[in-house]
Each structure stands twice: as structure tokens, then as C-alpha cells.
Design a protein around this motif. Structure first.
Motif, PDB file in Angstrom:
ATOM      1  N   ASP A  99       0.812  -1.222   0.000  1.00  0.00           N
ATOM      2  CA  ASP A  99       0.000   0.000   0.000  1.00  0.00           C
ATOM      3  C   ASP A  99       0.843   1.269   0.000  1.00  0.00           C
ATOM      4  OD1 ASP A  99      -2.422  -1.530   0.104  1.00  0.00           O
ATOM      5  OD2 ASP A  99      -2.083  -1.822   2.245  1.00  0.00           O
ATOM      6  N   MET A 100       2.067   1.144  -0.518  1.00  0.00           N
ATOM      7  CA  MET A 100       2.934   2.302  -0.749  1.00  0.00           C
ATOM      8  C   MET A 100       3.391   2.267  -2.194  1.00  0.00           C
ATOM      9  SD  MET A 100       5.342   2.524   2.630  1.00  0.00           S
ATOM     10  CE  MET A 100       4.667   2.620   4.281  1.00  0.00           C
ATOM     11  N   TYR A 101       3.504   3.450  -2.813  1.00  0.00           N
ATOM     12  CA  TYR A 101       3.800   3.526  -4.229  1.00  0.00           C
ATOM     13  C   TYR A 101       4.752   4.686  -4.505  1.00  0.00           C
ATOM     14  CZ  TYR A 101      -0.453   0.725  -4.296  1.00  0.00           C
ATOM     15  OH  TYR A 101      -1.391  -0.253  -4.045  1.00  0.00           O
ATOM     16  N   SER A 102       5.666   4.469  -5.442  1.00  0.00           N
ATOM     17  CA  SER A 102       6.452   5.582  -5.946  1.00  0.00           C
ATOM     18  C   SER A 102       5.566   6.416  -6.863  1.00  0.00           C
ATOM     19  CB  SER A 102       7.666   5.073  -6.717  1.00  0.00           C
ATOM     20  OG  SER A 102       7.255   4.404  -7.900  1.00  0.00           O
ATOM     21  N   GLU A 103       6.037   7.587  -7.227  1.00  0.00           N
ATOM     22  CA  GLU A 103       5.299   8.419  -8.174  1.00  0.00           C
ATOM     23  C   GLU A 103       5.044   7.651  -9.475  1.00  0.00           C
ATOM     24  OE1 GLU A 103       3.191  11.477  -9.660  1.00  0.00           O
ATOM     25  OE2 GLU A 103       4.177  11.725  -7.722  1.00  0.00           O
ATOM     26  N   ALA A 104       6.069   6.951  -9.948  1.00  0.00           N
ATOM     27  CA  ALA A 104       5.938   6.195 -11.203  1.00  0.00           C
ATOM     28  C   ALA A 104       4.948   5.046 -11.059  1.00  0.00           C
ATOM     29  CB  ALA A 104       7.308   5.662 -11.631  1.00  0.00           C
ATOM     30  N   GLU A 105       4.937   4.398  -9.899  1.00  0.00           N
ATOM     31  CA  GLU A 105       4.011   3.283  -9.685  1.00  0.00           C
ATOM     32  C   GLU A 105       2.560   3.753  -9.629  1.00  0.00           C
ATOM     33  OE1 GLU A 105       6.927   0.230  -7.204  1.00  0.00           O
ATOM     34  OE2 GLU A 105       5.835   1.819  -6.137  1.00  0.00           O
ATOM     35  N   MET A 106       2.321   4.887  -8.982  1.00  0.00           N
ATOM     36  CA  MET A 106       0.955   5.415  -8.944  1.00  0.00           C
ATOM     37  C   MET A 106       0.520   5.862 -10.330  1.00  0.00           C
ATOM     38  SD  MET A 106      -1.770   5.913  -7.164  1.00  0.00           S
ATOM     39  CE  MET A 106      -1.342   5.888  -5.406  1.00  0.00           C
ATOM     40  N   ALA A 107       1.425   6.485 -11.074  1.00  0.00           N
ATOM     41  CA  ALA A 107       1.090   6.903 -12.439  1.00  0.00           C
ATOM     42  C   ALA A 107       0.752   5.689 -13.308  1.00  0.00           C
ATOM     43  CB  ALA A 107       2.251   7.691 -13.042  1.00  0.00           C
ATOM     44  N   LYS A 108       1.436   4.574 -13.076  1.00  0.00           N
ATOM     45  CA  LYS A 108       1.149   3.346 -13.832  1.00  0.00           C
ATOM     46  C   LYS A 108      -0.234   2.812 -13.484  1.00  0.00           C
ATOM     47  CE  LYS A 108       3.166  -1.174 -14.938  1.00  0.00           C
ATOM     48  NZ  LYS A 108       4.305  -2.092 -14.678  1.00  0.00           N
ATOM     49  N   ARG A 109      -0.609   2.868 -12.223  1.00  0.00           N
ATOM     50  CA  ARG A 109      -1.956   2.446 -11.822  1.00  0.00           C
ATOM     51  C   ARG A 109      -3.004   3.263 -12.581  1.00  0.00           C
ATOM     52  NH1 ARG A 109      -2.625   2.788  -5.460  1.00  0.00           N
ATOM     53  NH2 ARG A 109      -4.662   1.853  -5.942  1.00  0.00           N
ATOM     54  N   ILE A 110      -2.766   4.549 -12.681  1.00  0.00           N
ATOM     55  CA  ILE A 110      -3.719   5.424 -13.369  1.00  0.00           C
ATOM     56  C   ILE A 110      -3.779   5.097 -14.856  1.00  0.00           C
ATOM     57  CG2 ILE A 110      -4.177   7.828 -14.023  1.00  0.00           C
ATOM     58  CD1 ILE A 110      -3.007   8.617 -11.249  1.00  0.00           C
ATOM     59  N   ARG A 111      -2.609   4.868 -15.478  1.00  0.00           N
ATOM     60  CA  ARG A 111      -2.604   4.542 -16.905  1.00  0.00           C
ATOM     61  C   ARG A 111      -3.396   3.264 -17.188  1.00  0.00           C
ATOM     62  NH1 ARG A 111       2.855   6.057 -16.529  1.00  0.00           N
ATOM     63  NH2 ARG A 111       3.530   3.878 -16.559  1.00  0.00           N
ATOM     64  N   ARG A 112      -3.309   2.310 -16.293  1.00  0.00           N
ATOM     65  CA  ARG A 112      -4.033   1.054 -16.472  1.00  0.00           C
ATOM     66  C   ARG A 112      -5.550   1.262 -16.450  1.00  0.00           C
ATOM     67  NH1 ARG A 112      -0.452  -2.809 -12.394  1.00  0.00           N
ATOM     68  NH2 ARG A 112       1.165  -3.394 -13.915  1.00  0.00           N
ATOM     69  N   GLY A 145       2.431  14.454  -1.506  1.00  0.00           N
ATOM     70  CA  GLY A 145       1.349  14.083  -2.409  1.00  0.00           C
ATOM     71  C   GLY A 145       1.856  13.649  -3.775  1.00  0.00           C
ATOM     72  N   PHE A 146       0.969  13.040  -4.536  1.00  0.00           N
ATOM     73  CA  PHE A 146       1.314  12.543  -5.862  1.00  0.00           C
ATOM     74  C   PHE A 146       1.049  13.610  -6.929  1.00  0.00           C
ATOM     75  CE2 PHE A 146       0.563   8.519  -3.606  1.00  0.00           C
ATOM     76  CZ  PHE A 146       1.698   7.810  -3.994  1.00  0.00           C
ATOM     77  N   ALA A 147       2.075  13.895  -7.724  1.00  0.00           N
ATOM     78  CA  ALA A 147       1.922  14.839  -8.830  1.00  0.00           C
ATOM     79  C   ALA A 147       0.954  14.288  -9.878  1.00  0.00           C
ATOM     80  CB  ALA A 147       3.283  15.130  -9.464  1.00  0.00           C
ATOM     81  N   CYS A 148       0.943  12.961 -10.064  1.00  0.00           N
ATOM     82  CA  CYS A 148       0.059  12.367 -11.072  1.00  0.00           C
ATOM     83  C   CYS A 148      -1.412  12.538 -10.714  1.00  0.00           C
ATOM     84  CB  CYS A 148       0.400  10.898 -11.290  1.00  0.00           C
ATOM     85  SG  CYS A 148       0.349   9.874  -9.805  1.00  0.00           S
TER      86      CYS A 148
END
Length: 220
Positions: A99-112, A145-148
Motif C-alpha cells: 500500500d505504498m507507491y512511488s510516483e511512477a508506480e501510482m502513475a502506472k496504476r492510473i494509466r491502467r 502528495g502525488f503529482a500524477c
């Protein structure tokens, strides 16, 4: 529609000192994470209201004991009476834990989820645990916070973003902020009652997405 929004800190008035009238007029309960599963179970059981949640960065206990009777909406858009709610739980990664994510990992979740967003024709509420960068976050990595999230808000322009993670006693607490996309960004730490006007979301089955609207209209 009136929504009880919860996050991070259990409210004793809704648990130890609960009375039915405290939830009078509430239509839906949303949790932004980091709450005792027993608390969520209690609220949905006693109120007989639907309770939707995302996971916070301290919710690994949900793996063994998820809040029964509640609905996990992480990584999906959930439709409640026409209101489209996107769930994206978790915080910025500051350790090797779930339940922790890097900026890139959260952005990947969104892209999916782009295909989902096309199908649902967007969403009305972003339900997250972490804030968006520069909108209620803090300088330290755990509470950054997440920039994405900002890019997501700008792209789909929902009416609300609900989050937690940054507690009231951390300093510089502000309950409601306005995002440039037009969304209200609300820190739900503790509890917050959100009154969503009917004009803030499409009528059920009238989002403009033909196949999604057909599916929603034929839901039982």
C-alpha cells in the motif's frame, strides 16, 4: 446526496457513543483508509448504509481481516446511484511495505485505468488516501502528495477529491481547498459530511457513454 467521509482517526461519537440519529440523512459512507476494520464494519452494520473504501498505508491488516460488509473500490470506478467514484488508495513509498507507491508506480496504476475512464466517461469523485502534490500534502516523503493526481484531476475534472493521511494535528491543516481544475479537494481526517448536489453528477445511466449507460440502466 449526503456522504459521510472518514479517514485515519476513528470518531468515538460514531462508535463508542453511536446513536442512529447521528447518521440521519446520510446516503453513503466513504473511507479514505487507515481505519480499524471493526469501526467500518460497525458503521455499515448499524446504519445499514453502503460503505466504500480504499486502503491507507497502514491497512495491511485488511489482508487478514477486511472490513466485512464494506466494498473495496481500489483501482476501479464504482457507480452509486449515478455518482462515479474512483478509488486509488495508498501513500507515497517510504519503506518496503504494501500500500505504498512511488510516483511512477501510482502513475502506472492510473494509466491502467484509462480504458475504464473511457468506458465510464470519467468520474465524479476521486477517493484516495494520499493527497495531490501541493494540495494538502507536506514536505516529508511519507506525507508528500502525488503529482500524477494533479494530472488526473486536470484531465477528467471531477467535482471532488477526498483524501486523508495528513492528520489535523500535523499543523497547517486546511479542510477544503480548491483545485485549478474546479474540484474541491477535501481532507477527510476524522469525519466530514459532504453534501453533493444533484447537479454535480449525471443522472443514473446518463453519462454519455452508450455501453456504460446501458449497463448501469440494466443493473439490478
Amino acid at each position: 446526496m449526503k456522504i459521510l467521509c472518514l479517514s485515519d482517526q476513528e470518531d468515538l461519537g460514531l462508535w463508542d457513543y453511536y446513536t442512529p440519529e447521528k447518521l440521519k440523512g446520510i446516503d453513503l459512507i466513504l473511507s479514505c483508509g487507515d481505519l480499524d476494520p471493526a469501526y467500518l464494519e460497525f458503521l455499515t452494520t448499524m446504519s445499514n448504509l453502503p460503505l466504500l473504501y480504499v486502503r491507507g498505508n497502514h491497512d495491511t491488516k485488511y489482508d487478514q481481516k477486511p472490513p466485512l460488509g464494506c466494498i473495496d473500490i481500489d483501482d476501479q470506478v464504482y457507480n452509486f446511484k449515478g455518482l462515479r467514484i474512483l478509488g486509488l488508495g495508498g501513500s507515497m513509498r517510504y519503506g518496503n511495505r504494501a500500500d505504498m507507491y512511488s510516483e511512477a508506480e501510482m502513475a502506472k496504476r492510473i494509466r491502467r485505468l484509462k480504458g475504464t475512464f473511457s468506458f465510464t466517461n470519467g468520474f465524479d469523485i476521486l477517493l484516495s488516501h494520499a493527497p495531490a502534490e501541493n494540495y494538502g500534502d507536506q514536505e516529508d516523503l511519507p506525507h508528500h502528495g502525488f503529482a500524477c493526481f494533479n494530472a488526473l484531476l486536470n484531465a477528467y475534472q471531477p467535482k471532488y477529491m477526498l483524501y486523508g493521511h495528513v492528520h489535523q494535528n500535523y499543523g497547517d491543516f486546511q479542510r477544503v481547498r480548491n483545485h485549478p481544475c474546479g474540484a474541491q479537494v477535501i481532507n477527510c481526517c476524522g469525519k466530514y459530511v459532504l453534501d453533493v448536489p444533484d447537479t454535480a453528477y449525471p443522472e443514473r445511466g446518463n453519462t454519455g457513454s452508450f455501453f456504460y449507460d446501458w449497463a448501469i440502466r440494466h443493473q439490478k
